[in-house]
Write a protein that holds these residues in place. Structure first.
Motif, PDB file in Angstrom:
ATOM      1  N   LEU A  34     -29.470 -10.162  13.484  1.00 28.26           N
ATOM      2  CA  LEU A  34     -29.043 -11.530  13.200  1.00 28.26           C
ATOM      3  C   LEU A  34     -29.180 -12.384  14.451  1.00 28.26           C
ATOM      4  CD1 LEU A  34     -25.789 -10.704  11.180  1.00 28.26           C
ATOM      5  CD2 LEU A  34     -28.136 -10.990  10.331  1.00 28.26           C
ATOM      6  N   GLY A  35     -29.922 -13.472  14.324  1.00 31.58           N
ATOM      7  CA  GLY A  35     -30.136 -14.358  15.458  1.00 31.58           C
ATOM      8  C   GLY A  35     -29.799 -15.790  15.129  1.00 31.58           C
ATOM      9  N   ALA A  36     -29.266 -16.509  16.098  1.00 27.76           N
ATOM     10  CA  ALA A  36     -28.965 -17.934  15.961  1.00 27.76           C
ATOM     11  C   ALA A  36     -28.627 -18.474  17.339  1.00 27.76           C
ATOM     12  CB  ALA A  36     -27.806 -18.173  14.999  1.00 27.76           C
ATOM     13  N   ARG A  37     -28.583 -19.780  17.459  1.00 30.48           N
ATOM     14  CA  ARG A  37     -28.169 -20.369  18.736  1.00 30.48           C
ATOM     15  C   ARG A  37     -26.675 -20.160  18.972  1.00 30.48           C
ATOM     16  NH1 ARG A  37     -30.527 -26.325  18.178  1.00 30.48           N
ATOM     17  NH2 ARG A  37     -29.712 -25.945  16.069  1.00 30.48           N
ATOM     18  N   ARG A  38     -25.890 -20.107  17.890  1.00 32.48           N
ATOM     19  CA  ARG A  38     -24.437 -19.933  18.015  1.00 32.48           C
ATOM     20  C   ARG A  38     -24.123 -18.432  18.051  1.00 32.48           C
ATOM     21  NH1 ARG A  38     -22.765 -24.271  13.382  1.00 32.48           N
ATOM     22  NH2 ARG A  38     -24.386 -23.081  12.282  1.00 32.48           N
ATOM     23  N   LEU A  39     -24.158 -17.888  19.246  1.00 34.33           N
ATOM     24  CA  LEU A  39     -24.023 -16.446  19.421  1.00 34.33           C
ATOM     25  C   LEU A  39     -22.691 -15.916  18.905  1.00 34.33           C
ATOM     26  CD1 LEU A  39     -25.058 -13.756  20.503  1.00 34.33           C
ATOM     27  CD2 LEU A  39     -24.199 -14.417  22.768  1.00 34.33           C
ATOM     28  N   ASP A  40     -21.610 -16.638  19.151  1.00 29.32           N
ATOM     29  CA  ASP A  40     -20.297 -16.147  18.731  1.00 29.32           C
ATOM     30  C   ASP A  40     -20.236 -15.927  17.231  1.00 29.32           C
ATOM     31  OD1 ASP A  40     -20.547 -18.927  18.382  1.00 29.32           O
ATOM     32  OD2 ASP A  40     -18.381 -19.268  18.525  1.00 29.32           O
ATOM     33  N   ARG A  41     -20.896 -16.791  16.471  1.00 29.69           N
ATOM     34  CA  ARG A  41     -20.861 -16.668  15.012  1.00 29.69           C
ATOM     35  C   ARG A  41     -21.652 -15.451  14.525  1.00 29.69           C
ATOM     36  NH1 ARG A  41     -20.855 -22.232  11.512  1.00 29.69           N
ATOM     37  NH2 ARG A  41     -19.355 -23.416  12.746  1.00 29.69           N
ATOM     38  N   VAL A  42     -22.835 -15.245  15.063  1.00 27.58           N
ATOM     39  CA  VAL A  42     -23.627 -14.103  14.591  1.00 27.58           C
ATOM     40  C   VAL A  42     -23.028 -12.783  15.063  1.00 27.58           C
ATOM     41  CG1 VAL A  42     -25.823 -15.253  14.158  1.00 27.58           C
ATOM     42  CG2 VAL A  42     -25.315 -14.443  16.461  1.00 27.58           C
ATOM     43  N   GLN A  43     -22.402 -12.783  16.220  1.00 27.52           N
ATOM     44  CA  GLN A  43     -21.737 -11.564  16.666  1.00 27.52           C
ATOM     45  C   GLN A  43     -20.578 -11.209  15.745  1.00 27.52           C
ATOM     46  OE1 GLN A  43     -20.829 -12.582  20.779  1.00 27.52           O
ATOM     47  NE2 GLN A  43     -22.452 -11.232  21.526  1.00 27.52           N
ATOM     48  N   ALA A  44     -19.780 -12.205  15.385  1.00 27.42           N
ATOM     49  CA  ALA A  44     -18.642 -11.952  14.486  1.00 27.42           C
ATOM     50  C   ALA A  44     -19.136 -11.496  13.112  1.00 27.42           C
ATOM     51  CB  ALA A  44     -17.802 -13.222  14.352  1.00 27.42           C
ATOM     52  N   LEU A  45     -20.208 -12.109  12.623  1.00 23.96           N
ATOM     53  CA  LEU A  45     -20.762 -11.730  11.320  1.00 23.96           C
ATOM     54  C   LEU A  45     -21.315 -10.310  11.368  1.00 23.96           C
ATOM     55  CD1 LEU A  45     -21.582 -12.533   8.426  1.00 23.96           C
ATOM     56  CD2 LEU A  45     -23.705 -13.458   9.391  1.00 23.96           C
ATOM     57  N   ALA A  46     -22.019  -9.978  12.430  1.00 23.69           N
ATOM     58  CA  ALA A  46     -22.588  -8.641  12.561  1.00 23.69           C
ATOM     59  C   ALA A  46     -21.495  -7.577  12.579  1.00 23.69           C
ATOM     60  CB  ALA A  46     -23.429  -8.552  13.836  1.00 23.69           C
ATOM     61  N   GLU A  47     -20.431  -7.828  13.313  1.00 22.90           N
ATOM     62  CA  GLU A  47     -19.320  -6.875  13.381  1.00 22.90           C
ATOM     63  C   GLU A  47     -18.647  -6.727  12.023  1.00 22.90           C
ATOM     64  OE1 GLU A  47     -16.803  -8.358  16.464  1.00 22.90           O
ATOM     65  OE2 GLU A  47     -18.292  -8.011  18.055  1.00 22.90           O
ATOM     66  N   GLU A  48     -18.451  -7.841  11.343  1.00 31.56           N
ATOM     67  CA  GLU A  48     -17.814  -7.806  10.024  1.00 31.56           C
ATOM     68  C   GLU A  48     -18.630  -6.993   9.020  1.00 31.56           C
ATOM     69  OE1 GLU A  48     -17.120 -10.774   6.228  1.00 31.56           O
ATOM     70  OE2 GLU A  48     -17.368 -11.681   8.227  1.00 31.56           O
ATOM     71  N   LEU A  49     -19.936  -7.222   8.988  1.00 31.07           N
ATOM     72  CA  LEU A  49     -20.778  -6.553   7.994  1.00 31.07           C
ATOM     73  C   LEU A  49     -20.967  -5.073   8.319  1.00 31.07           C
ATOM     74  CD1 LEU A  49     -23.428  -9.341   7.349  1.00 31.07           C
ATOM     75  CD2 LEU A  49     -21.398  -8.782   6.011  1.00 31.07           C
ATOM     76  N   ALA A  50     -21.034  -4.751   9.597  1.00 32.30           N
ATOM     77  CA  ALA A  50     -21.147  -3.342   9.985  1.00 32.30           C
ATOM     78  C   ALA A  50     -19.917  -2.568   9.537  1.00 32.30           C
ATOM     79  CB  ALA A  50     -21.331  -3.230  11.498  1.00 32.30           C
ATOM     80  N   GLU A  51     -18.756  -3.165   9.726  1.00 31.90           N
ATOM     81  CA  GLU A  51     -17.512  -2.497   9.333  1.00 31.90           C
ATOM     82  C   GLU A  51     -17.368  -2.419   7.820  1.00 31.90           C
ATOM     83  OE1 GLU A  51     -12.667  -2.931   9.990  1.00 31.90           O
ATOM     84  OE2 GLU A  51     -14.056  -4.190  11.134  1.00 31.90           O
ATOM     85  N   ALA A  52     -17.746  -3.487   7.127  1.00 29.98           N
ATOM     86  CA  ALA A  52     -17.554  -3.540   5.675  1.00 29.98           C
ATOM     87  C   ALA A  52     -18.526  -2.653   4.917  1.00 29.98           C
ATOM     88  CB  ALA A  52     -17.685  -4.985   5.194  1.00 29.98           C
ATOM     89  N   HIS A  53     -19.758  -2.530   5.415  1.00 25.64           N
ATOM     90  CA  HIS A  53     -20.803  -1.842   4.633  1.00 25.64           C
ATOM     91  C   HIS A  53     -21.395  -0.620   5.327  1.00 25.64           C
ATOM     92  CE1 HIS A  53     -20.712  -5.117   1.746  1.00 25.64           C
ATOM     93  NE2 HIS A  53     -20.790  -5.975   2.746  1.00 25.64           N
ATOM     94  N   GLY A  54     -20.976  -0.348   6.539  1.00 23.34           N
ATOM     95  CA  GLY A  54     -21.487   0.824   7.235  1.00 23.34           C
ATOM     96  C   GLY A  54     -22.939   0.715   7.646  1.00 23.34           C
ATOM     97  N   VAL A  55     -23.445  -0.497   7.794  1.00 24.01           N
ATOM     98  CA  VAL A  55     -24.838  -0.691   8.208  1.00 24.01           C
ATOM     99  C   VAL A  55     -24.897  -0.926   9.708  1.00 24.01           C
ATOM    100  CG1 VAL A  55     -25.540  -1.596   5.968  1.00 24.01           C
ATOM    101  CG2 VAL A  55     -24.747  -3.188   7.743  1.00 24.01           C
ATOM    102  N   LYS A  56     -26.071  -0.682  10.282  1.00 17.85           N
ATOM    103  CA  LYS A  56     -26.282  -0.979  11.689  1.00 17.85           C
ATOM    104  C   LYS A  56     -26.601  -2.464  11.840  1.00 17.85           C
ATOM    105  CE  LYS A  56     -28.281   3.589  12.638  1.00 17.85           C
ATOM    106  NZ  LYS A  56     -29.518   4.299  13.095  1.00 17.85           N
TER     107      LYS A  56
END
Length: 255
Positions: A34-56
């Motif tokens: 996940l890439g975007a200029r707003r790093l804080d948002r994509v980092q939070a989204l990546a962490e959320e989805l990894a925890e929720a779905h077990g994906v890398k």
């Protein structure tokens, strides 16, 4: 052959279509870059989805106008996740509703460099990884504006006609490889798009008044469906509008 858990790279993933696509594909078991200029948002989204779905997941800042930034993001994603199989060139914007001769340089450059150059740079950086994997899918996120021009949209419409042309050209250029190419072209959809374009929350809200527009989830579902089809099936182009929108400018509004 399609890997068990393909890796999907999405630009503009911090909100709107990009965020919705990430959520829809994580639920299907896809690993995500996940890439975007707003790093804080994509980092939070990546962490959320990894925890929720077990994906890398892999998250990083990326400015699609800058080749070095795109190259670094793509290389980092491939290294962290073991490859890239799906590219979603989602980052894009409209800036203003100017007639062609009124368009300020800043707005002109933002649209051309993001909507055209950014797409080329994303595909150019990512395609070698799809070829290396021997299986892939490239998504262009176009617009109804790439099919029907309208007043006050000359530059934006021009960039989206270019996206349509690039998608069609790439489809020809990779013919013979196991790489699918799809352009998903939404009409009126309620995201941050109008706020960014009009720079006024009240004007942005008025765009959707009396209308039930598409949601980001609706557009994400189009991408998910195309991606989940059997590998011999390619949806070249999907033009999708809400029922209330018959054309780029013909919209039914309820009282």
């Amino acid at each position: 052959m399609r890997p068990e858990h393909p890796v999907v790279l999405i630009t503009g993933a911090s909100s709107g279509f990009g965020e919705a696509m990430a959520r829809a594909l994580a639920a299907e078991g896809f690993h995500l870059a996940l890439g975007a200029r707003r790093l804080d948002r994509v980092q939070a989204l990546a962490e959320e989805l990894a925890e929720a779905h077990g994906v890398k997941t892999y998250a990083a800042a990326v400015d699609v106008q800058d080749s070095a930034s795109v190259d670094a993001f793509t290389a980092g994603a491939a290294q962290a996740l073991g490859g890239i199989h799906v590219l979603i060139a989602n980052a894009g914007l409209a800036s203003g509703t100017f007639k062609m001769w009124e368009t300020p340089d800043a707005d002109l450059e933002a649209m051309v460099r993001t909507n055209i150059e950014g797409v080329v740079k994303t595909v150019r950086a990512g395609l070698p990884h799809l070829r290396k994997a021997g299986w892939g899918h490239v998504f262009f996120i176009g617009s109804v504006a790439g099919h029907q021009p309208y007043e006050g949209g000359s530059v934006y419409c021009g960039t989206k006609f270019a996206v349509k042309a690039m998608a069609q050209s790439l489809r020809l250029e990779v013919n013979g490889e196991q790489i699918r190419v799809t352009s998903v072209d939404p009409g009126m959809a309620e995201t941050e798009f109008s706020t960014v374009r009009l720079k006024d929350d009240n004007k942005a809200e008025a765009v959707y008044k009396g209308v039930k527009p598409l949601s980001a989830h609706d557009v994400a579902e189009c991408v998910r469906w195309c991606l989940m089809l059997p590998d011999h099936v390619n949806i070249d182009q999907m033009l999708v509008k809400c029922v209330d929108q018959a054309s780029a400018q013909k919209v039914h509004r309820r009282a």
